[in-house]
Scaffold this motif. Sequence first.
Motif, PDB file in Angstrom:
ATOM      1  N   UNK A 257       0.836  -1.212   0.000  1.00  0.00           N
ATOM      2  CA  UNK A 257       0.000   0.000   0.000  1.00  0.00           C
ATOM      3  C   UNK A 257       0.861   1.249   0.000  1.00  0.00           C
ATOM      4  N   UNK A 258       1.884   1.272   0.829  1.00  0.00           N
ATOM      5  CA  UNK A 258       2.700   2.473   0.987  1.00  0.00           C
ATOM      6  C   UNK A 258       3.572   2.718  -0.246  1.00  0.00           C
ATOM      7  N   UNK A 259       4.052   1.651  -0.862  1.00  0.00           N
ATOM      8  CA  UNK A 259       4.842   1.817  -2.083  1.00  0.00           C
ATOM      9  C   UNK A 259       3.958   2.308  -3.231  1.00  0.00           C
ATOM     10  N   UNK A 260       2.735   1.817  -3.303  1.00  0.00           N
ATOM     11  CA  UNK A 260       1.801   2.294  -4.326  1.00  0.00           C
ATOM     12  C   UNK A 260       1.469   3.764  -4.112  1.00  0.00           C
ATOM     13  N   UNK A 261       1.265   4.149  -2.856  1.00  0.00           N
ATOM     14  CA  UNK A 261       0.995   5.558  -2.550  1.00  0.00           C
ATOM     15  C   UNK A 261       2.168   6.416  -3.016  1.00  0.00           C
ATOM     16  N   UNK A 262       3.397   6.003  -2.677  1.00  0.00           N
ATOM     17  CA  UNK A 262       4.575   6.774  -3.080  1.00  0.00           C
ATOM     18  C   UNK A 262       4.617   6.975  -4.585  1.00  0.00           C
ATOM     19  N   UNK A 263       4.412   5.908  -5.341  1.00  0.00           N
ATOM     20  CA  UNK A 263       4.498   5.999  -6.801  1.00  0.00           C
ATOM     21  C   UNK A 263       3.394   6.882  -7.375  1.00  0.00           C
ATOM     22  N   UNK A 264       2.198   6.773  -6.844  1.00  0.00           N
ATOM     23  CA  UNK A 264       1.083   7.594  -7.333  1.00  0.00           C
ATOM     24  C   UNK A 264       1.295   9.067  -6.998  1.00  0.00           C
ATOM     25  N   UNK A 265       1.820   9.329  -5.805  1.00  0.00           N
ATOM     26  CA  UNK A 265       2.083  10.718  -5.430  1.00  0.00           C
ATOM     27  C   UNK A 265       3.215  11.299  -6.269  1.00  0.00           C
ATOM     28  N   UNK A 266       4.241  10.505  -6.534  1.00  0.00           N
ATOM     29  CA  UNK A 266       5.327  10.976  -7.405  1.00  0.00           C
ATOM     30  C   UNK A 266       4.810  11.304  -8.798  1.00  0.00           C
ATOM     31  N   UNK A 267       3.863  10.527  -9.278  1.00  0.00           N
ATOM     32  CA  UNK A 267       3.280  10.809 -10.597  1.00  0.00           C
ATOM     33  C   UNK A 267       2.597  12.180 -10.590  1.00  0.00           C
ATOM     34  N   UNK A 268       1.884  12.511  -9.523  1.00  0.00           N
ATOM     35  CA  UNK A 268       1.249  13.822  -9.410  1.00  0.00           C
ATOM     36  C   UNK A 268       2.301  14.922  -9.432  1.00  0.00           C
ATOM     37  N   UNK A 269       3.375  14.732  -8.668  1.00  0.00           N
ATOM     38  CA  UNK A 269       4.422  15.751  -8.575  1.00  0.00           C
ATOM     39  C   UNK A 269       5.095  15.959  -9.928  1.00  0.00           C
ATOM     40  N   UNK A 270       5.429  14.877 -10.589  1.00  0.00           N
ATOM     41  CA  UNK A 270       6.105  14.978 -11.898  1.00  0.00           C
ATOM     42  C   UNK A 270       5.195  15.668 -12.908  1.00  0.00           C
ATOM     43  N   UNK A 271       3.928  15.317 -12.902  1.00  0.00           N
ATOM     44  CA  UNK A 271       2.985  15.974 -13.820  1.00  0.00           C
ATOM     45  C   UNK A 271       2.942  17.477 -13.570  1.00  0.00           C
ATOM     46  N   UNK A 272       2.947  17.864 -12.309  1.00  0.00           N
ATOM     47  CA  UNK A 272       2.926  19.291 -11.985  1.00  0.00           C
ATOM     48  C   UNK A 272       4.211  19.988 -12.414  1.00  0.00           C
ATOM     49  N   UNK A 273       5.351  19.316 -12.242  1.00  0.00           N
ATOM     50  CA  UNK A 273       6.629  19.911 -12.639  1.00  0.00           C
ATOM     51  C   UNK A 273       6.701  20.089 -14.150  1.00  0.00           C
ATOM     52  N   UNK A 274       6.179  19.138 -14.874  1.00  0.00           N
ATOM     53  CA  UNK A 274       6.177  19.261 -16.327  1.00  0.00           C
ATOM     54  C   UNK A 274       5.260  20.377 -16.790  1.00  0.00           C
ATOM     55  N   UNK A 275       4.164  20.550 -16.077  1.00  0.00           N
ATOM     56  CA  UNK A 275       3.195  21.579 -16.449  1.00  0.00           C
ATOM     57  C   UNK A 275       3.686  22.969 -16.065  1.00  0.00           C
ATOM     58  N   UNK A 276       4.434  23.036 -15.004  1.00  0.00           N
ATOM     59  CA  UNK A 276       4.929  24.336 -14.526  1.00  0.00           C
ATOM     60  C   UNK A 276       6.446  24.330 -14.542  1.00  0.00           C
ATOM     61  N   UNK A 277       7.024  24.632 -15.677  1.00  0.00           N
ATOM     62  CA  UNK A 277       8.477  24.589 -15.812  1.00  0.00           C
ATOM     63  C   UNK A 277       9.151  25.684 -14.985  1.00  0.00           C
ATOM     64  N   UNK A 278       8.525  26.786 -14.898  1.00  0.00           N
ATOM     65  CA  UNK A 278       9.125  27.874 -14.140  1.00  0.00           C
ATOM     66  C   UNK A 278       8.907  27.653 -12.649  1.00  0.00           C
ATOM     67  N   UNK A 279       9.959  27.831 -11.916  1.00  0.00           N
ATOM     68  CA  UNK A 279       9.856  27.664 -10.464  1.00  0.00           C
ATOM     69  C   UNK A 279       8.976  28.767  -9.893  1.00  0.00           C
ATOM     70  N   UNK A 280       7.975  28.367  -9.134  1.00  0.00           N
ATOM     71  CA  UNK A 280       7.088  29.368  -8.571  1.00  0.00           C
ATOM     72  C   UNK A 280       7.799  30.151  -7.474  1.00  0.00           C
ATOM     73  N   UNK A 281       7.354  31.374  -7.331  1.00  0.00           N
ATOM     74  CA  UNK A 281       7.914  32.237  -6.300  1.00  0.00           C
ATOM     75  C   UNK A 281       7.275  31.903  -4.961  1.00  0.00           C
ATOM     76  N   UNK A 282       8.092  31.546  -3.995  1.00  0.00           N
ATOM     77  CA  UNK A 282       7.574  31.191  -2.677  1.00  0.00           C
ATOM     78  C   UNK A 282       7.302  32.437  -1.860  1.00  0.00           C
ATOM     79  N   UNK A 283       6.332  32.330  -1.022  1.00  0.00           N
ATOM     80  CA  UNK A 283       6.068  33.411  -0.090  1.00  0.00           C
ATOM     81  C   UNK A 283       7.172  33.437   0.958  1.00  0.00           C
ATOM     82  N   UNK A 284       7.834  34.581   1.093  1.00  0.00           N
ATOM     83  CA  UNK A 284       8.942  34.690   2.032  1.00  0.00           C
ATOM     84  C   UNK A 284       8.484  35.134   3.413  1.00  0.00           C
ATOM     85  N   UNK A 285       7.303  35.654   3.488  1.00  0.00           N
ATOM     86  CA  UNK A 285       6.833  36.128   4.777  1.00  0.00           C
ATOM     87  C   UNK A 285       5.489  35.508   5.120  1.00  0.00           C
TER      88      UNK A 285
END
Length: 458
Positions: A257-285
């Motif tokens: 279960x936990x390995x499947x969760x990791x892989x599925x969550x990584x897929x979400x992250x990778x999809x987001x990185x591909x969609x947003x190539x530019x690094x977003x500006x983080x809130x500093x305050x």
Amino acid sequence: MNRIKVAVIGSCASRDNFNHHFVPNYKDFFKCVVSQNQMSMISLMADPIPFHADHVTGDVSNYAKLHFTTELEKSVLYNLLINDPDYVILDFYADIFYGAREINQSLITNKVWQFKKINIYKNFEIGKAISIPKEEQSILKAWTLKREERTFMRVWKNNVDRFVRWMQEQLPNCKIVINQSRFTNAYYDEDKGEICRITDKLNHHYDLDRLNRIWSEMDAYVIEKYGVRSIAFGDKKYLADPNNPWGLFYLHFEHAHYLDFRDKFLKIVVDDLLENQKKRKRMETCSVNLIKNSTFNYGKKYWTYWQDTFMIQQNRTKSNSVSLTRKNLQQDANCQIWSNAVELNADGTAAYTVSFDVRITDVSQVDGEQAIFAIRLYNKPNDIFQKDAVAFHYLTIQQFKIKNNEWTRCSFTFTPTEGRFIKVGAYLFRNGTVAWRNIQLEKGRYATPWKPGYREAQ
């Protein structure tokens, strides 16, 4: 690539995915910056409940005591603001399994069986539960069951809506991900050599099919209304693990279960990185005052180690002050009060600024170490003494341009590299007549104008 910052509000089915005992390599990808155990959405969005933090005791673990105090403070919201995660993972186990309980005109997660073992629980006025019955019900009680379910879902939806709006306003770059894990009632009994039911083993009479159905409706409500991501497991079923470190339970799964969760969550992250190539500006305050009851309108609540030498002064403004007078002392008396512990990010990248107003009747009378304020960092939230601190700092009168009998705004910025919790407070080593007001701790390198703590009336 920097590791993905993750916050988790949920059960073991979510939090254990960021535990090396279950996913040994999770730190290669993720940094879990907030982990809130089993907190109902109804509790999370309820009003904070003032309490005296000194001497919280009881026949429960320190982890359970911390869980109870976070339920009272609703401090997970501060922790989200401080750590600015990339993703927050939610599951609604606490809502479906426990629900909420009325307490002091507010609400907490209905884990009364555990919380009532803590000494300060008896100080609160406890009201009715808002929850879904877990046990199997007779046909004759079906209408009662449906009514309680409708009442609960109405309250739950209102608070989930409030949480999503809060996230959109306060952390617009953080994405919500729903973990769609479900209760299992099956485990492999090695002695019998067959699949067995957990309810039989634990002698429970839970209607898990009904609870899973309601859980699916809750997930669907958030996913469809707000278009958030989810980690779904489809038709795949997981057994519970009787050798799980936390014991046999309906959400303590086999390793897959936990390995499947990791892989599925990584897929979400990778999809987001591909969609947003530019690094977003983080809130500093984080323009939120992290100090509870900085107005002292709640008296001594949210402050610890309160010494009777300190007096609360009622001011004409909406913010009170505290003061003390010490004269003719020949040695240090170490007069001090401390804020409740605030969890912080001490990885050396986040700056924090403390600010306060101080008024000294006669600056020349402040002797000894001439400190007027103190900061301490701890690994444990209940520690209070300097000897237990991993780092500490005193602010002295030499650091500020203080005139006799005039209010002066003082501020100090620092970047912690150790400790998990911070406490700040008014401090006087020996003699002097000093008053403090409008104490503020915020994330960022600059002091902003003082404001009350989040959701605290001025």
